[in-house]
Design an enzyme around this catalytic site. Structure first.
Site, mmCIF file in Angstrom:
data_model
loop_
_atom_site.group_PDB
_atom_site.id
_atom_site.type_symbol
_atom_site.label_atom_id
_atom_site.label_comp_id
_atom_site.label_asym_id
_atom_site.label_seq_id
_atom_site.Cartn_x
_atom_site.Cartn_y
_atom_site.Cartn_z
ATOM 1 N N ASP A 135 -6.528 0.753 0.850
ATOM 2 C CA ASP A 135 -7.548 0.045 0.076
ATOM 3 C C ASP A 135 -8.198 -1.087 0.871
ATOM 4 O OD1 ASP A 135 -9.142 -1.081 -1.822
ATOM 5 O OD2 ASP A 135 -7.513 -1.904 -3.026
ATOM 6 N N ASP A 193 -15.403 -0.918 -1.026
ATOM 7 C CA ASP A 193 -14.045 -0.932 -1.576
ATOM 8 C C ASP A 193 -13.503 0.483 -1.722
ATOM 9 O OD1 ASP A 193 -11.737 -1.567 -2.938
ATOM 10 O OD2 ASP A 193 -12.744 -1.843 -4.866
#
Ligand SMILES: *[C@@H]1O[C@H](CO)[C@@H](O)[C@H](O)[C@H]1NC(C)=O
Length: 371
Positions: free
Chosen positions: A268, A86
């Protein structure tokens, strides 16, 4: 001569890179949809893909559509976990054998007594998100990613987890944003890999495929076999703990439809969609003839997707055109655009189209047309 030279350069550039295969599993959305629980879930936990960036607490992803994960080992001998890599958070955490919530039931749990290299940390672990929190303890251990080992890596061992984690295909999260954001003040896995001299370049990159298999996280550089046309580099907009860049404008057929006075966005890998201010997102969805829905993405007809326009992101003087094949997502219940309201995030919908390089040493993001 010339081609021999090029081959040598290619070998030199690609040697030392570590390629971690990523899998694309069923998302929590698909699992909940199959069980007929999606509507109820949406009512209980209204859609808030950007919530992790809007609070002062250490962020954690909260998104039903995150699906890419890879396997890491923690401890000696290694205990294996599927983790989401992530770029929107910085902590590493996995469930521990002390996890008491039912959301841990279907996931492997780390047993620190079974690792000869484990050392307990002193601080508790705590991460908050929209509908609750995950908490537990911290510890240090060896983390194995592919053939690389990071020694003495600080990580969280959860004891309580939110309900939705029972429905995701991954067990924990490995954060790849900057260290300033770790909940426990520790160093991230990637920074430790670099500091411990395990990588040829202070760069990692991701290729996100739309198939179940074929996605990859590349540690220590970029792999040209996954992109064409060269990387276009973009300096980070401001020093922050995120991979944030400035979008100059977003256009459709030459008309500015969003970010008319530029906007700051986070790149992201832990967010499924492209998120933006509701005014801009409504405008984009309006141009696409998409219908907004209360608890979900805007819906669009599944027929004639090819007739929809490209959406062009103008960033640092480069144009990145996103075709409808990239921004329309097909679900069992129909087609939806990959645009949702919140603060600006370029998530997986963008990264599937553009191979993304994260240059940690030079604070730059690079995009190239994915193969
Ligand atoms: C944890 O590991 C220890 C040492 O191998 C073992 O005795 C214990 O049963 C394990 N606990 C669980 C819950 O698996």
């Amino acid at each position: 001569m010339k081609s021999a030279f090029l081959v040598l350069v290619y070998l030199a550039v690609t040697r030392g890179l570590l390629r971690i295969p990523l899998m694309r599993g069923k998302s929590a959305r698909q699992l909940l949809e199959e069980k007929g629980l999606l509507e109820e879930y949406r009512r209980k936990f209204p859609y808030s893909p950007a919530a992790k960036f809007e609070q002062s607490e250490v962020p954690m992803t909260y998104d039903l559509d995150m699906t890419y994960y890879g396997v890491i080992g923690i401890g000696t001998p290694p205990q294996f976990f599927k983790v989401l890599f992530d770029t929107g958070s910085s902590d590493l955490w996995v469930p521990s054998i002390s996890c008491t919530t039912s959301s841990c039931d279907d996931h492997p749990k780390f047993n620190s007594s079974a690792s000869s290299t484990f050392q307990a940390g002193t601080k508790p672990f705590y991460i908050s998100y929209t509908s609750g929190f995950a908490e537990g303890s911290t510890g240090y251990d060896t983390v194995k990613i592919g053939d690389l080992c990071v020694e003495h890596q600080l990580f969280g061992l959860t004891e309580t987890e939110a309900v939705f984690m029972g429905s995701v295909p991954w067990d924990g999260i490995l954060g790849m944003a900057f260290p300033g954001m770790t909940s426990d003040g520790g160093t991230t896995v990637f920074v430790n890999l670099w500091n411990q001299g395990k990588l040829p370049q202070n760069v990692f990159s991701m290729y996100l495929s739309s198939s179940v298999e074929g996605s990859v996280l590349v540690l220590g550089g970029t792999d040209p076999s996954y992109y064409t046309g060269g990387l276009k580099w973009i300096p980070l907009h401001q020093a922050s703990n995120f991979w944030n860049i400035l979008i100059q404008s977003i256009t459709i057929n030459g008309n500015t439809v969003a970010c008319s006075a530029s906007c700051e966005a986070i790149v992201d890998s832990g967010t499924a969609a492209i998120i933006g201010s509701s005014k801009d997102i409504n405008n984009i969805n309006g141009w696409l003839g998409a219908m907004s829905e209360q608890y979900d993405y805007a819906s669009v007809s599944c027929s004639n997707i090819d007739l929809l326009p490209d959406i062009v992101f103008n960033i640092n003087g480069h144009s990145f055109a996103l075709p409808p094949s990239a921004y329309v997502m097909k679900f069992g219940s129909g087609c939806r655009t990959g645009f949702a309201p919140g603060s600006w995030i370029l998530g997986e919908v963008f990264m599937r189209q553009f191979y993304t390089a994260f240059d940690v040493g030079n604070n730059m993001v690079g995009f190239a047309q994915a193969v």
